[in-house]
Design a protein around this motif. Structure first.
Motif, PDB file in Angstrom:
ATOM      1  N   SER A 268       0.837  -1.201   0.000  1.00 56.23           N
ATOM      2  CA  SER A 268       0.000   0.000   0.000  1.00 56.23           C
ATOM      3  C   SER A 268       0.873   1.252   0.000  1.00 56.23           C
ATOM      4  CB  SER A 268      -0.921   0.001   1.220  1.00 56.23           C
ATOM      5  OG  SER A 268      -1.842  -1.069   1.175  1.00 56.23           O
ATOM      6  N   ALA A 269       1.917   1.234   0.818  1.00 55.99           N
ATOM      7  CA  ALA A 269       2.842   2.365   0.857  1.00 55.99           C
ATOM      8  C   ALA A 269       3.547   2.533  -0.477  1.00 55.99           C
ATOM      9  CB  ALA A 269       3.854   2.174   1.984  1.00 55.99           C
ATOM     10  N   ALA A 270       3.887   1.410  -1.121  1.00 57.37           N
ATOM     11  CA  ALA A 270       4.549   1.479  -2.425  1.00 57.37           C
ATOM     12  C   ALA A 270       3.652   2.129  -3.469  1.00 57.37           C
ATOM     13  CB  ALA A 270       4.962   0.079  -2.875  1.00 57.37           C
ATOM     14  N   LEU A 271       2.363   1.811  -3.437  1.00 53.73           N
ATOM     15  CA  LEU A 271       1.422   2.415  -4.375  1.00 53.73           C
ATOM     16  C   LEU A 271       1.363   3.931  -4.195  1.00 53.73           C
ATOM     17  CD1 LEU A 271      -1.598  -0.080  -4.224  1.00 53.73           C
ATOM     18  CD2 LEU A 271       0.069   0.155  -6.067  1.00 53.73           C
ATOM     19  N   VAL A 272       1.269   4.367  -2.950  1.00 50.91           N
ATOM     20  CA  VAL A 272       1.164   5.798  -2.671  1.00 50.91           C
ATOM     21  C   VAL A 272       2.468   6.513  -3.018  1.00 50.91           C
ATOM     22  CG1 VAL A 272       0.875   7.508  -0.834  1.00 50.91           C
ATOM     23  CG2 VAL A 272      -0.596   5.487  -0.907  1.00 50.91           C
ATOM     24  N   TRP A 273       3.584   5.925  -2.647  1.00 53.66           N
ATOM     25  CA  TRP A 273       4.882   6.556  -2.906  1.00 53.66           C
ATOM     26  C   TRP A 273       5.163   6.650  -4.410  1.00 53.66           C
ATOM     27  CZ3 TRP A 273       9.048   5.372   1.270  1.00 53.66           C
ATOM     28  CH2 TRP A 273       9.860   6.508   1.446  1.00 53.66           C
ATOM     29  N   SER A 274       4.752   5.641  -5.138  1.00 52.47           N
ATOM     30  CA  SER A 274       4.934   5.653  -6.589  1.00 52.47           C
ATOM     31  C   SER A 274       4.147   6.783  -7.234  1.00 52.47           C
ATOM     32  CB  SER A 274       4.496   4.305  -7.179  1.00 52.47           C
ATOM     33  OG  SER A 274       4.600   4.315  -8.586  1.00 52.47           O
ATOM     34  N   ALA A 275       2.950   7.025  -6.729  1.00 54.39           N
ATOM     35  CA  ALA A 275       2.111   8.098  -7.270  1.00 54.39           C
ATOM     36  C   ALA A 275       2.594   9.474  -6.835  1.00 54.39           C
ATOM     37  CB  ALA A 275       0.665   7.896  -6.837  1.00 54.39           C
ATOM     38  N   HIS A 276       3.328   9.526  -5.722  1.00 48.58           N
ATOM     39  CA  HIS A 276       3.829  10.795  -5.193  1.00 48.58           C
ATOM     40  C   HIS A 276       5.331  10.659  -4.907  1.00 48.58           C
ATOM     41  CE1 HIS A 276      -0.229  12.447  -4.735  1.00 48.58           C
ATOM     42  NE2 HIS A 276      -0.586  11.250  -4.301  1.00 48.58           N
ATOM     43  N   PRO A 277       6.147  10.537  -5.931  1.00 47.85           N
ATOM     44  CA  PRO A 277       7.583  10.277  -5.730  1.00 47.85           C
ATOM     45  C   PRO A 277       8.310  11.392  -5.000  1.00 47.85           C
ATOM     46  CG  PRO A 277       7.112  10.815  -8.027  1.00 47.85           C
ATOM     47  CD  PRO A 277       5.794  10.616  -7.362  1.00 47.85           C
ATOM     48  N   GLY A 278       7.738  12.592  -4.973  1.00 52.27           N
ATOM     49  CA  GLY A 278       8.371  13.694  -4.278  1.00 52.27           C
ATOM     50  C   GLY A 278       8.120  13.718  -2.788  1.00 52.27           C
ATOM     51  N   TRP A 279       7.227  12.863  -2.304  1.00 57.99           N
ATOM     52  CA  TRP A 279       6.938  12.813  -0.874  1.00 57.99           C
ATOM     53  C   TRP A 279       8.060  12.098  -0.131  1.00 57.99           C
ATOM     54  CZ3 TRP A 279       1.069  11.196  -0.175  1.00 57.99           C
ATOM     55  CH2 TRP A 279       0.265  12.247  -0.647  1.00 57.99           C
ATOM     56  N   THR A 280       8.185  12.407   1.133  1.00 54.28           N
ATOM     57  CA  THR A 280       9.088  11.659   2.001  1.00 54.28           C
ATOM     58  C   THR A 280       8.338  10.478   2.599  1.00 54.28           C
ATOM     59  OG1 THR A 280       8.506  12.911   3.989  1.00 54.28           O
ATOM     60  CG2 THR A 280      10.284  13.806   2.597  1.00 54.28           C
ATOM     61  N   GLY A 281       9.086   9.595   3.251  1.00 47.74           N
ATOM     62  CA  GLY A 281       8.436   8.473   3.923  1.00 47.74           C
ATOM     63  C   GLY A 281       7.452   8.937   4.984  1.00 47.74           C
ATOM     64  N   ASN A 282       7.794  10.019   5.690  1.00 45.65           N
ATOM     65  CA  ASN A 282       6.882  10.574   6.690  1.00 45.65           C
ATOM     66  C   ASN A 282       5.560  10.969   6.062  1.00 45.65           C
ATOM     67  OD1 ASN A 282       8.755  10.371   8.790  1.00 45.65           O
ATOM     68  ND2 ASN A 282       9.621  12.385   8.354  1.00 45.65           N
ATOM     69  N   GLN A 283       5.622  11.570   4.878  1.00 48.60           N
ATOM     70  CA  GLN A 283       4.402  12.021   4.220  1.00 48.60           C
ATOM     71  C   GLN A 283       3.566  10.862   3.693  1.00 48.60           C
ATOM     72  OE1 GLN A 283       6.624  14.767   1.632  1.00 48.60           O
ATOM     73  NE2 GLN A 283       5.390  16.446   2.471  1.00 48.60           N
ATOM     74  N   VAL A 284       4.230   9.842   3.173  1.00 47.73           N
ATOM     75  CA  VAL A 284       3.505   8.660   2.710  1.00 47.73           C
ATOM     76  C   VAL A 284       2.773   8.012   3.887  1.00 47.73           C
ATOM     77  CG1 VAL A 284       3.751   6.324   1.777  1.00 47.73           C
ATOM     78  CG2 VAL A 284       5.044   8.217   0.766  1.00 47.73           C
ATOM     79  N   LEU A 285       3.472   7.832   4.989  1.00 47.30           N
ATOM     80  CA  LEU A 285       2.868   7.203   6.159  1.00 47.30           C
ATOM     81  C   LEU A 285       1.741   8.073   6.712  1.00 47.30           C
ATOM     82  CD1 LEU A 285       2.728   4.995   8.261  1.00 47.30           C
ATOM     83  CD2 LEU A 285       4.614   6.108   9.497  1.00 47.30           C
ATOM     84  N   ARG A 286       1.942   9.376   6.749  1.00 50.68           N
ATOM     85  CA  ARG A 286       0.891  10.253   7.264  1.00 50.68           C
ATOM     86  C   ARG A 286      -0.373  10.165   6.416  1.00 50.68           C
ATOM     87  NH1 ARG A 286       3.617  14.342   7.456  1.00 50.68           N
ATOM     88  NH2 ARG A 286       4.183  14.307   9.665  1.00 50.68           N
TER      89      ARG A 286
END
Length: 396
Positions: A268-286
């Motif tokens: 799930s995190a990979a899906l979100v991070w892929s769509a928002h590559p400029g986000w940090t891990g903190n932002q993906v998790l938030r």
């Protein structure tokens, strides 16, 4: 005394016509149902999470997920072309692609399997897997820390740890490795354990600050009684009646555990991070925390579901979830190496907004038996026109 578990239970099914049901030892009930012998017909979690719709936006491309586990077998049809070079964390003689138990291969397939050859279809099929092998029968104290550091140094954005170590305290080397990963912006997900109806001790590394502890729900959208619970729990994901190849390679077996839930949370995190590559891990998790299915009443985070049930589609399809500050860790038990703050203020409020896309707002249960929560995964299970999760509380 230290023990290490893989947080997975597997049940053998017939090779041609399988009975795919909740295992009695896990769910406490047997409700057999016959299915054709193919993996896709059993992958209820993909339909529940609306994977087909999400893949039109993101399928995990550009994200590498490290799988610290028993190894990953690249000969599995659904994993061909999905692996990047990894490492054997033991003596280096076996190699990261030798998987003697099948557990690591199962987790990798749940994350990034392509479904090729009738195999397992992962939730993030275009993500890459970095396999890191440890010896589950004789783990050394430095295996997990070395795996975390290797993953960070070799480009993994997410580390999946579907295992647990029962310890009276923290391993110093593990604490340092987790802090190192947090400083580098790498997200870590770990299974909470499968003894929620027994001793119920959330195992390390899930119990440690800076790691996202994941609990499990079953096919009926019920938090399983065996999913470990406690204040460390952050999120929950599907983890029961999950199809995996049987140990002898013939047909499919029903598997269950917080291991599987952790793999789907990582995906799930990979899906979100892929769509928002400029986000940090903190932002993906938030974003995942903010869009998780919330309890309609009661304390949040809940010791049974944490901040709720992971719903990446809310970020990808509904464009919800404020990523917030890039350098602020979103869980209150943040690591010493990173800034931390309480979870978003609205997390503590009851869900009262109108349901979307077939979601149902459920009423809170009374007494100490159940707590209803809003899921919004989709129309996976419909009872009386509404879809909801039930958290079964453990009696005293």
């Amino acid at each position: 005394m230290r023990t290490l578990t893989s947080s997975t239970t597997r049940r053998r099914l017939a090779p041609l016509l399988v009975t795919f049901s909740a295992c009695a030892v896990l769910s406490g009930a047997m409700t057999p149902a016959a299915f054709a012998d193919d993996a896709r017909s059993h992958e209820w979690y993909l339909d529940a999470m609306q994977a087909d719709s999400m893949w039109k936006v993101s399928s995990g491309q550009g994200v590498t997920v490290a799988v610290v586990d028993s190894g990953v077998d690249p000969s599995a049809p659904e994993l061909q072309g999905q692996l990047v070079p990894g490492e054997d964390l033991n003596d280096g003689k076996a190699g990261e692609t030798e998987d003697r138990t099948g557990h690591g291969t199962e987790m990798a397939a749940l994350i990034a399997g392509t479904g090729a050859g009738g195999g397992i279809q992962g939730l993030a099929p275009r993500a890459k897997i970095l396999p890191l092998r440890y010896n589950v029968k004789a783990p050394s104290m430095d295996t997990a820390p070395r795996g975390i550091r290797y993953a960070v140094d070799h480009g993994a954005r997410i580390i999946n740890m579907s295992f647990g170590i029962e310890l009276p305290g923290e391993i110093p080397g593990l604490r340092e490795a987790i802090d190192y990963a947090d400083r580098k912006g790498v997200l870590m997900f770990a299974s909470s354990g499968n003894a929620g109806d027994k001793d119920n001790v959330i195992t390390a590394p899930a119990s440690m600050a800076g790691v996202v502890a994941v609990g499990a729900v079953d096919k009926s959208l019920t938090v399983t009684k065996w999913s470990n619970h406690g204040s460390e729990l952050a999120l929950a994901a599907p983890g029961d009646d999950i199809p995996m190849r049987c140990a002898n390679g013939e047909g499919y077996c029903s598997s269950g555990g917080t291991s599987q839930a952790t793999a789907l949370a990582s995906a799930s995190a990979a899906l979100v991070w892929s769509a928002h590559p400029g986000w940090t891990g903190n932002q993906v998790l938030r974003a995942l925390i903010e869009t998780a299915g919330r309890p309609t009443e009661g304390k949040v985070p809940s010791e049974y579901v944490g901040y709720g049930f992971v719903r990446p589609r809310m970020v990808l399809l509904e464009h919800q979830g404020d990523p917030g500050a890039a350098n602020v860790y979103p869980l209150p038990n943040g690591p010493a190496s990173a800034s931390s703050s309480p979870a978003p203020s609205k997390a503590g409020q009851a869900v009262s907004s109108a349901p979307q896309h077939g979601e149902a707002e459920a009423a809170a249960g009374s007494g100490n038996t159940t707590l209803w929560v809003l899921l919004g995964l989709g129309a996976a299970v419909v009872v009386g026109g509404v879809a909801a999760f039930v958290v079964r509380r453990r009696s005293a």
